[in-house]
Each structure stands twice: as C-alpha cells, then as structure tokens.
Design a protein around this motif. Sequence first.
Motif, PDB file in Angstrom:
ATOM      1  N   VAL A  17       0.827  -1.198   0.000  1.00  0.00           N
ATOM      2  CA  VAL A  17       0.000   0.000   0.000  1.00  0.00           C
ATOM      3  C   VAL A  17       0.865   1.252   0.000  1.00  0.00           C
ATOM      4  CG1 VAL A  17      -1.946  -1.072   1.208  1.00  0.00           C
ATOM      5  CG2 VAL A  17      -0.114   0.021   2.528  1.00  0.00           C
ATOM      6  N   LYS A  18       0.231   2.353  -0.311  1.00  0.00           N
ATOM      7  CA  LYS A  18       0.781   3.683  -0.078  1.00  0.00           C
ATOM      8  C   LYS A  18      -0.089   4.309   1.009  1.00  0.00           C
ATOM      9  CE  LYS A  18       2.639   4.357  -4.718  1.00  0.00           C
ATOM     10  NZ  LYS A  18       2.789   5.290  -5.872  1.00  0.00           N
ATOM     11  N   LEU A  19       0.536   4.815   2.065  1.00  0.00           N
ATOM     12  CA  LEU A  19      -0.184   5.305   3.235  1.00  0.00           C
ATOM     13  C   LEU A  19      -0.179   6.822   3.312  1.00  0.00           C
ATOM     14  CD1 LEU A  19       1.279   2.879   5.946  1.00  0.00           C
ATOM     15  CD2 LEU A  19      -1.006   2.753   4.930  1.00  0.00           C
ATOM     16  N   VAL A  20      -1.296   7.384   3.736  1.00  0.00           N
ATOM     17  CA  VAL A  20      -1.412   8.817   4.021  1.00  0.00           C
ATOM     18  C   VAL A  20      -2.152   8.949   5.344  1.00  0.00           C
ATOM     19  CG1 VAL A  20      -2.284  11.056   3.270  1.00  0.00           C
ATOM     20  CG2 VAL A  20      -1.541   9.369   1.560  1.00  0.00           C
ATOM     21  N   GLY A  21      -1.574   9.689   6.300  1.00  0.00           N
ATOM     22  CA  GLY A  21      -2.232   9.870   7.583  1.00  0.00           C
ATOM     23  C   GLY A  21      -2.154  11.292   8.083  1.00  0.00           C
ATOM     24  N   HIS A  22      -3.255  11.774   8.622  1.00  0.00           N
ATOM     25  CA  HIS A  22      -3.302  13.106   9.223  1.00  0.00           C
ATOM     26  C   HIS A  22      -3.635  12.972  10.704  1.00  0.00           C
ATOM     27  CE1 HIS A  22      -5.645  16.867  10.359  1.00  0.00           C
ATOM     28  NE2 HIS A  22      -4.480  17.349  10.001  1.00  0.00           N
ATOM     29  N   GLU A  80       4.942   1.035   0.266  1.00  0.00           N
ATOM     30  CA  GLU A  80       5.783   1.614  -0.778  1.00  0.00           C
ATOM     31  C   GLU A  80       6.103   3.076  -0.520  1.00  0.00           C
ATOM     32  OE1 GLU A  80       4.184   0.816  -4.627  1.00  0.00           O
ATOM     33  OE2 GLU A  80       4.644  -1.329  -4.501  1.00  0.00           O
ATOM     34  N   SER A  81       5.211   3.778   0.131  1.00  0.00           N
ATOM     35  CA  SER A  81       5.467   5.173   0.483  1.00  0.00           C
ATOM     36  C   SER A  81       4.528   5.554   1.609  1.00  0.00           C
ATOM     37  CB  SER A  81       5.261   6.105  -0.719  1.00  0.00           C
ATOM     38  OG  SER A  81       3.899   6.110  -1.120  1.00  0.00           O
ATOM     39  N   ILE A  82       4.856   6.655   2.289  1.00  0.00           N
ATOM     40  CA  ILE A  82       4.055   7.089   3.434  1.00  0.00           C
ATOM     41  C   ILE A  82       4.051   8.614   3.515  1.00  0.00           C
ATOM     42  CG2 ILE A  82       6.052   6.790   4.967  1.00  0.00           C
ATOM     43  CD1 ILE A  82       4.090   6.125   7.235  1.00  0.00           C
ATOM     44  N   VAL A  83       2.902   9.157   3.872  1.00  0.00           N
ATOM     45  CA  VAL A  83       2.748  10.600   4.075  1.00  0.00           C
ATOM     46  C   VAL A  83       2.292  10.841   5.508  1.00  0.00           C
ATOM     47  CG1 VAL A  83       1.612  12.726   3.349  1.00  0.00           C
ATOM     48  CG2 VAL A  83       2.074  10.919   1.666  1.00  0.00           C
ATOM     49  N   LEU A  84       2.984  11.738   6.195  1.00  0.00           N
ATOM     50  CA  LEU A  84       2.593  12.172   7.537  1.00  0.00           C
ATOM     51  C   LEU A  84       2.145  13.628   7.449  1.00  0.00           C
ATOM     52  CD1 LEU A  84       5.550  10.741   9.688  1.00  0.00           C
ATOM     53  CD2 LEU A  84       3.484   9.569   8.882  1.00  0.00           C
ATOM     54  N   MET A  85       0.951  13.927   7.975  1.00  0.00           N
ATOM     55  CA  MET A  85       0.389  15.270   7.861  1.00  0.00           C
ATOM     56  C   MET A  85       0.091  15.863   9.239  1.00  0.00           C
ATOM     57  SD  MET A  85      -2.236  14.611   4.669  1.00  0.00           S
ATOM     58  CE  MET A  85      -3.046  16.204   4.881  1.00  0.00           C
ATOM     59  N   ASP A  86       0.833  16.830   9.616  1.00  0.00           N
ATOM     60  CA  ASP A  86       0.691  17.717  10.765  1.00  0.00           C
ATOM     61  C   ASP A  86       0.142  17.109  12.051  1.00  0.00           C
ATOM     62  OD1 ASP A  86       1.225  20.791  11.019  1.00  0.00           O
ATOM     63  OD2 ASP A  86      -0.391  20.288  12.385  1.00  0.00           O
ATOM     64  N   ALA A  87       1.049  16.597  12.822  1.00  0.00           N
ATOM     65  CA  ALA A  87       0.844  16.233  14.224  1.00  0.00           C
ATOM     66  C   ALA A  87       2.231  15.890  14.749  1.00  0.00           C
ATOM     67  CB  ALA A  87      -0.151  15.079  14.388  1.00  0.00           C
ATOM     68  N   PHE A  88       2.411  14.753  15.388  1.00  0.00           N
ATOM     69  CA  PHE A  88       3.728  14.374  15.895  1.00  0.00           C
ATOM     70  C   PHE A  88       3.753  12.881  16.128  1.00  0.00           C
ATOM     71  CE2 PHE A  88       1.022  15.407  19.448  1.00  0.00           C
ATOM     72  CZ  PHE A  88       1.267  14.399  20.372  1.00  0.00           C
ATOM     73  N   LEU A  89       4.927  12.349  16.397  1.00  0.00           N
ATOM     74  CA  LEU A  89       5.119  10.932  16.683  1.00  0.00           C
ATOM     75  C   LEU A  89       5.459  10.791  18.167  1.00  0.00           C
ATOM     76  CD1 LEU A  89       7.299   9.961  13.594  1.00  0.00           C
ATOM     77  CD2 LEU A  89       4.875   9.389  13.953  1.00  0.00           C
ATOM     78  N   PRO A  90       4.537  10.300  18.984  1.00  0.00           N
ATOM     79  CA  PRO A  90       4.858  10.108  20.403  1.00  0.00           C
ATOM     80  C   PRO A  90       6.082   9.217  20.579  1.00  0.00           C
ATOM     81  CG  PRO A  90       2.514   9.780  20.000  1.00  0.00           C
ATOM     82  CD  PRO A  90       3.173   9.862  18.660  1.00  0.00           C
TER      83      PRO A  90
END
Length: 314
Positions: free
Chosen positions: A124-129, A148-158
């Motif tokens: 998959v290709k992932l997108v998360g907000h 295959e790829s990942i998008v992170l959209m505005d927050a943070f990684l605990p």
Amino acid sequence: MSIIERFMRRVGAALLLAGTLAAPAHAAADSPIRSHSIAANGVELSYLEAGQGASGTPVVLLHGYAETSRMWLPLMQELQGRHRVIAPDLPGAGGSSMPASGYDKKTMAQDIHAMVHALGASKVKLVGHDIGLMVAYAYAAQYPDEVESIVLMDAFLPGVGDWQKVWLLRDKWHFDFYGDTPEKLVQGRECIYFEHFWNDFAADPARAMSEADRRFYAAAYARPGRMRAGFEYFHAFPQDALDFAGFAKTPLSMPMLVLAGEKASGTFLIDQARLVDPNVHGVIVKGSRHWLMEEAPAQTIAELVRFIDVADTK
C-alpha cells in the motif's frame, strides 16, 4: 435517560446515516466513491473506496481526531482515476465498531493491515493526518516490506525525539480528558468541545471546517460511546510513546512526505520524521495551521497527488 434525550440521540443517528450516504452519493456524480464495511482483526471497519478498477498500489487514507473518512473525499476525487483508494473510519470513529480496547496505534495499525489484506491487497501507499499519521507510522514500522510510500500530515510521533516540546503539547489537557466525568461533561455539547480544535487549531477559523462538516462530525461523535472511543486515542499516548521509541530503533527506508502547517508545528514533524526515515521530503503548507485539507486544499492536494503519483519504488 429522558424521553427528550432518547429522541435527540435518535435524530443524531438518523442525521449521521443520511450524511454518510449523502457524502459519497454526492461525490458519485463525478466519481464512483462507495461506502462499505468489512470485518478485520475482530473489528468491523467502515470505509470509503474509489478507483476499484485502477491498477497499481492501493492508497490508504487515515483520518485524524474530530473527523472521519469524510475528510478525504476531495483527495479521493483527484486520485480515483489512477489509483484504488481506501479511506477507513478508524476503530471507534464514524461507522466503524468500538472495541473495548486496542486504541494504541500499534493495534489500530494491525486492524487496518488486516482490512487491507481482507480487501485483497498486500502493498500500500499510506497517508495519515493527525491521529491517522500515528497509525500510518505504526503500520509502516510493523510491515515495512508492504509499504511503498508514506505521508505524515501535521501532528507528531509520540516517543520519538524531543516529542514533549511539540506545539500541540501546550494544549495537552485533553490528553488526560477521559473517563466518566469528561464523557458526562461533553454529552450533548460535542460541537462545543470540537469547536476548540476546529477553531483554535486553525490559522483562520473561517477557512477551516465548513458548517456542513462541523454538523456531520459533531453528530458522528455524539453517537453513544463515540466520545469515549475518541478520548482513548489520547489515553493511549503513553503506550504509543513506548511502542514508537522501539520502532524508531529500526529506521524506515520507503519514501516519506511530511506536510506541516506553517502556523502549526512548522518544521518539527519534518525534523522528527528524519529520525525514523532518512528518505524524507518535507513541505511547509503556507498560511495553514493544523487542518491542511480544509485550510489549504489546493497546495495540500497538489503535494499529495504529486507524491502518490510517483512511480513505485519497490
């Protein structure tokens, strides 16, 4: 519960059902976006799907708190001609079931992974907000060969880097806002509660959530048990921090796009992402704070489409 309260809850449920059906049906005038549900990992997950006949790697879109899969409709319209696109309601949100536990992002990622496989996909290709980016990262960390790829959209990684200093933590009271008393305080006032997030986390509240979306999301979370489930997303942060600190010991290698609001986290998430993946492209969304899809749809969607459309790298 009084007769009036029972009546109002039934009205809210009816409005939510009508809105859920109306949103994809309205989109279907231009593209065949459909609503479905599927059992996966012991959880019933509701999801929107488009581009079922498209070839290539499916794109999985993961929403954040105070929203549902509905937030992705404009992006699905852009992608459905070239990609199969799947946008689930996270466990506890929208039309998905509310498990008694398992709101840590590691477990939620396992639920989404089971859904993906149940739908016949592998990579998959992932997108998360927002909360969705945490689930996306937990998915990629647990199943790196399937992403295959990942998008992170505005927050943070605990649990990653100096995460306690991110801008959002200055408003961290709601991380500990869970249990019987908070649920009773918010009952019937869900929209008032969410207005804090929709307005105060926006550069300009007038350019953030539309009135139709505000009504839809407030009704969705006002259904019995939904606020409790939403509170659990934050209640799980200590466990998420432990899990993510462990995940970060093994860097990711797939391409990663990070979109951050200019007036929100700024470069924080971009810098944080580079601690878990050396292959990061960071973009600051101008004039926006947290609600990137709503505050800056043109720039946000253009960046997402450009990144997702890049040829598969594996």
